[in-house]
Structures are given as structure tokens and as C-alpha cells.
Scaffold this active site. Structure first.
Site, PDB file in Angstrom:
ATOM      1  N   HIS A 158       5.073  -0.460  -5.137  1.00  0.00           N
ATOM      2  CA  HIS A 158       5.112   0.534  -6.160  1.00  0.00           C
ATOM      3  C   HIS A 158       5.626   0.184  -7.524  1.00  0.00           C
ATOM      4  O   HIS A 158       6.411  -0.308  -7.800  1.00  0.00           O
ATOM      5  CB  HIS A 158       6.306   1.811  -5.702  1.00  0.00           C
ATOM      6  CG  HIS A 158       5.761   2.491  -4.467  1.00  0.00           C
ATOM      7  ND1 HIS A 158       5.081   3.605  -4.592  1.00  0.00           N
ATOM      8  CD2 HIS A 158       5.929   2.383  -3.259  1.00  0.00           C
ATOM      9  CE1 HIS A 158       4.581   3.890  -3.116  1.00  0.00           C
ATOM     10  NE2 HIS A 158       5.348   3.088  -2.379  1.00  0.00           N
TER      11      HIS A 158
ATOM     12  N   ARG B  91       5.454   8.083   1.119  1.00  0.00           N
ATOM     13  CA  ARG B  91       6.185   7.353   1.859  1.00  0.00           C
ATOM     14  C   ARG B  91       6.992   8.395   3.104  1.00  0.00           C
ATOM     15  O   ARG B  91       7.364   7.927   4.106  1.00  0.00           O
ATOM     16  CB  ARG B  91       7.161   6.351   1.383  1.00  0.00           C
ATOM     17  CG  ARG B  91       6.484   5.421   0.449  1.00  0.00           C
ATOM     18  CD  ARG B  91       5.462   4.598   1.293  1.00  0.00           C
ATOM     19  NE  ARG B  91       4.859   3.617   0.277  1.00  0.00           N
ATOM     20  CZ  ARG B  91       4.174   2.397   0.880  1.00  0.00           C
ATOM     21  NH1 ARG B  91       3.666   2.416   2.018  1.00  0.00           N
ATOM     22  NH2 ARG B  91       3.743   1.497  -0.133  1.00  0.00           N
TER      23      ARG B  91
HETATM   24  C1  LIG Z   1       0.142   5.535   4.702  1.00  0.00           C
HETATM   25  C2  LIG Z   1       0.090   4.203   3.719  1.00  0.00           C
HETATM   26  C3  LIG Z   1      -0.576   3.142   4.414  1.00  0.00           C
HETATM   27  C4  LIG Z   1      -0.828   2.096   3.389  1.00  0.00           C
HETATM   28  N1  LIG Z   1      -1.580   1.062   3.960  1.00  0.00           N
HETATM   29  C5  LIG Z   1      -1.768  -0.120   3.345  1.00  0.00           C
HETATM   30  C6  LIG Z   1      -2.687  -1.189   3.595  1.00  0.00           C
HETATM   31  O1  LIG Z   1      -3.171  -0.997   4.913  1.00  0.00           O
HETATM   32  N2  LIG Z   1      -2.875  -2.546   2.919  1.00  0.00           N
HETATM   33  C7  LIG Z   1      -2.380  -2.244   1.516  1.00  0.00           C
HETATM   34  O2  LIG Z   1      -2.563  -3.133   0.874  1.00  0.00           O
HETATM   35  N3  LIG Z   1      -1.700  -1.245   1.171  1.00  0.00           N
HETATM   36  C8  LIG Z   1      -1.321  -0.290   1.904  1.00  0.00           C
HETATM   37  N4  LIG Z   1      -0.478   0.882   1.243  1.00  0.00           N
HETATM   38  C9  LIG Z   1      -0.039   0.953   0.127  1.00  0.00           C
HETATM   39  C10 LIG Z   1      -1.083   1.414  -0.988  1.00  0.00           C
HETATM   40  O3  LIG Z   1      -2.152   0.931  -0.880  1.00  0.00           O
HETATM   41  C11 LIG Z   1      -0.526   1.420  -2.554  1.00  0.00           C
HETATM   42  O4  LIG Z   1      -0.317   0.120  -2.646  1.00  0.00           O
HETATM   43  C12 LIG Z   1       1.181   1.891  -2.486  1.00  0.00           C
HETATM   44  O5  LIG Z   1       1.252   3.351  -1.781  1.00  0.00           O
HETATM   45  C13 LIG Z   1       1.592   2.193  -3.974  1.00  0.00           C
HETATM   46  O6  LIG Z   1       0.851   3.317  -4.429  1.00  0.00           O
HETATM   47  P1  LIG Z   1       0.433   3.567  -5.781  1.00  0.00           P
HETATM   48  O7  LIG Z   1      -0.382   2.404  -6.033  1.00  0.00           O
HETATM   49  O8  LIG Z   1      -0.095   5.103  -5.849  1.00  0.00           O
HETATM   50  O9  LIG Z   1       1.829   3.665  -6.609  1.00  0.00           O
HETATM   51  P2  LIG Z   1       2.579   2.924  -7.683  1.00  0.00           P
HETATM   52  O10 LIG Z   1       2.196   1.528  -7.784  1.00  0.00           O
HETATM   53  O11 LIG Z   1       3.917   3.509  -7.395  1.00  0.00           O
HETATM   54  O12 LIG Z   1       2.105   3.553  -8.904  1.00  0.00           O
HETATM   55  C14 LIG Z   1       2.043   4.971  -9.170  1.00  0.00           C
HETATM   56  C15 LIG Z   1       1.062   5.566  -9.862  1.00  0.00           C
HETATM   57  O13 LIG Z   1       0.700   4.926 -11.169  1.00  0.00           O
HETATM   58  C16 LIG Z   1      -0.558   4.790 -11.309  1.00  0.00           C
HETATM   59  N5  LIG Z   1      -0.987   3.422 -11.597  1.00  0.00           N
HETATM   60  C17 LIG Z   1      -0.181   2.342 -11.377  1.00  0.00           C
HETATM   61  N6  LIG Z   1      -0.654   1.281 -11.355  1.00  0.00           N
HETATM   62  C18 LIG Z   1      -2.074   1.590 -11.876  1.00  0.00           C
HETATM   63  C19 LIG Z   1      -3.158   0.779 -12.182  1.00  0.00           C
HETATM   64  N7  LIG Z   1      -3.149  -0.395 -12.243  1.00  0.00           N
HETATM   65  N8  LIG Z   1      -4.503   1.458 -12.656  1.00  0.00           N
HETATM   66  C20 LIG Z   1      -4.246   2.785 -12.597  1.00  0.00           C
HETATM   67  N9  LIG Z   1      -3.116   3.565 -12.082  1.00  0.00           N
HETATM   68  C21 LIG Z   1      -2.136   2.906 -11.864  1.00  0.00           C
HETATM   69  C22 LIG Z   1      -1.243   5.642 -10.170  1.00  0.00           C
HETATM   70  O14 LIG Z   1      -1.734   6.916 -10.358  1.00  0.00           O
HETATM   71  C23 LIG Z   1      -0.371   5.412  -9.084  1.00  0.00           C
HETATM   72  O15 LIG Z   1      -0.431   6.345  -8.148  1.00  0.00           O
HETATM   73  C24 LIG Z   1      -0.368   2.247   2.007  1.00  0.00           C
HETATM   74  C25 LIG Z   1       0.308   3.076   1.608  1.00  0.00           C
HETATM   75  C26 LIG Z   1       0.504   4.397   2.441  1.00  0.00           C
HETATM   76  C27 LIG Z   1       1.445   5.371   1.983  1.00  0.00           C
END
Ligand SMILES: Cc1cc2nc3c(=O)[nH]c(=O)nc-3n(C[C@H](O)[C@H](O)[C@H](O)COP(=O)(O)OP(=O)(O)OC[C@H]3O[C@@H](n4cnc5c(N)ncnc54)[C@H](O)[C@@H]3O)c2cc1C
Length: 197
Positions: free
Chosen positions: A77, A164
Site C-alpha cells: 500500500h 484487506r
Molecule cells: C485479495 C488480494 C490478493 C492479492 N494478490 C496478489 C498477488 O498475488 N500478487 C501481487 O503482486 N499482489 C497481490 N495483491 C496486492 C495488490 O496487487 C496491490 O498491490 C495491493 O492490494 C495494493 O493495492 P493498491 O495498489 O490499490 O493500493 P495502494 O498502493 O494503497 O494505492 C491506493 C490507490 O492509489 C492509486 N494509485 C497508487 N499508486 C498508483 C499508481 N502508480 N498509478 C495509478 N494509481 C495509483 C490507486 O487508485 C490505488 O488503488 C493482492 C491483494 C489482494 C487484496
């Protein structure tokens, strides 16, 4: 796992509402965006998907006893600030390992513990032989416990709790998301109430 909110924005709902009101009222005018109270306004912001005011409140948590596996998920995150106990500078104690309930129930827990004890024995032996902690740690299990502080704003806390706290999420980070929701709901009910089941 131990989790405690150590700091948060004073009167967070009032801060969020105050920030939101500027978009409809000029400074000096009566602050009345919706004709209602702060909580009523916050509920409307949620309905409208007007999320940026929620960035004006934040909280800091202290977390103890989660696995490095859970930490790896948490640190995905990107809008969260972290300060994590260092395995380069702090020695890992042998009893600091999370054993999942499924392992306890499988009848393999004793075998798990034996392997963990073995890895800690070799860890200690490596330290005694002069291997630095930052290298000796390589053989420690991903279940090794850690402690950290994290801080982020309420918009991001909502996002983390949604992702989460879901049944799709892994159990350990789900417990953490549920604990965030519990504490944050007490602090700012209108911000988080829709995330409760
Ligand atoms: C059930 C589940 C299973 C998962 N399984 C895997 C897996 O197998 N492998 C894996 O690698 N990861 C996995 N993840 C992690 C997932 O891919 C994300 O990295 C993690 O949930 C962080 O989410 P996020 O990027 O939305 O959130 P954050 O990093 O908290 O960002 C919040 C929001 O800000 C915006 N944002 C942030 N950075 C950017 C950017 N660079 N460009 C555009 N918008 C941005 C987006 O809207 C994002 O939703 C899993 C997550 C969940 C919940």
C-alpha cells in the site's frame, strides 16, 4: 498480534467536513455545505464518491507480532508511511514466529516448530561465528514476527479495509484490517460505518 492507535487527527470528522465545505462556500461565509451536521455531510461525501476531503484526517498505529509475510502485503500500500523494526540491527528471538491455525490443526505444528528451532539455532551459530545480523537473517522463516508503526490518511485506510478486510484477503492481514476498522470506527464513525458488516 497487538494493534493500537497511538495518534490521530484531533476531531477528524470535523476536519474532513471543514475541508469539504470550502468547495461550496467562500471563506468568511457561514460554513454550511449541506445544511446539516459534520456527520451528515460526511455521509453525503461518501455517497457522492467525493473522497479527497477524507485525506485531511490521518492516524498512526503501532503493530506488534505480525509475520514478515503479512508485512510484505501491507507494504504494497503505497500511500502508507512505515517504520519497521530492523532485522539488520535487532536480533530476532527464537519464539518470535507466527504459526497459522491451519498448521496447528493439521497435526504438523510440532514438526514446524522443530524446523523453526533448527533455523534459529543456525541463526545464532552464524551470529556467534561473526556473520552480521543482516546476513544471518536470510534463513529465518517468513513467519518471523515484526513490529512497526504505520501512518496514513482516512481515505487510504478505507481503501485498505475494503481490500484487506474482504473474505478474499489472507487471514492475518484480514485480522489487521478488522482491527483498523474497529479503532477507526470509534474515532470517526461516519467515515467508516459503511464498511462494517
Ligand atoms: C485479495 C488480494 C490478493 C492479492 N494478490 C496478489 C498477488 O498475488 N500478487 C501481487 O503482486 N499482489 C497481490 N495483491 C496486492 C495488490 O496487487 C496491490 O498491490 C495491493 O492490494 C495494493 O493495492 P493498491 O495498489 O490499490 O493500493 P495502494 O498502493 O494503497 O494505492 C491506493 C490507490 O492509489 C492509486 N494509485 C497508487 N499508486 C498508483 C499508481 N502508480 N498509478 C495509478 N494509481 C495509483 C490507486 O487508485 C490505488 O488503488 C493482492 C491483494 C489482494 C487484496
Amino acid at each position: 498480534m497487538k494493534i493500537k492507535m497511538v495518534r490521530s487527527t484531533d476531531s477528524p470528522e470535523s476536519m474532513i467536513a471543514q475541508a469539504a465545505r470550502i468547495s461550496h462556500k467562500a471563506h468568511g461565509e457561514e460554513e454550511d455545505y449541506s445544511g446539516g451536521e459534520d456527520r451528515e455531510l460526511i455521509r453525503k461525501l461518501r455517497d457522492w464518491g467525493h473522497w479527497s476531503p477524507f485525506e485531511f484526517a490521518s492516524a498512526t498505529f503501532y503493530i506488534e507480532g505480525i509475520s514478515r509475510s503479512c508485512l510484505a502485503q501491507l507494504t504494497r500500500h503505497r500511500l502508507v508511511s512505515f517504520m519497521v523494526r530492523s532485522m539488520r540491527y535487532v536480533k530476532q528471538d527464537s519464539d518470535e514466529v507466527v504459526i497459522p491455525e491451519s498448521v496447528e490443526e493439521s497435526g504438523l505444528a510440532e514438526e514446524y516448530r522443530e524446523k523453526i528451532d533448527e533455523s534459529h539455532e543456525l541463526y545464532q551459530k552464524s551470529l556467534d561465528a561473526g556473520v552480521p545480523k543482516e546476513d544471518a537473517r536470510f534463513l529465518l522463516p517468513i513467519g518471523s514476527k515484526t513490529s512497526l508503526y504505520l501512518k496514513t490518511n482516512f481515505r487510504e485506510f478505507r481503501h485498505i479495509i475494503e481490500l484487506r478486510g474482504s473474505s478474499e484477503a489472507q487471514w492475518e492481514i484480514r485480522e489487521l484490517a478488522e482491527a483498523f476498522l474497529e479503532e477507526l470506527s470509534e474515532k470517526a464513525p461516519a467515515v467508516f460505518e459503511d464498511l462494517k458488516n
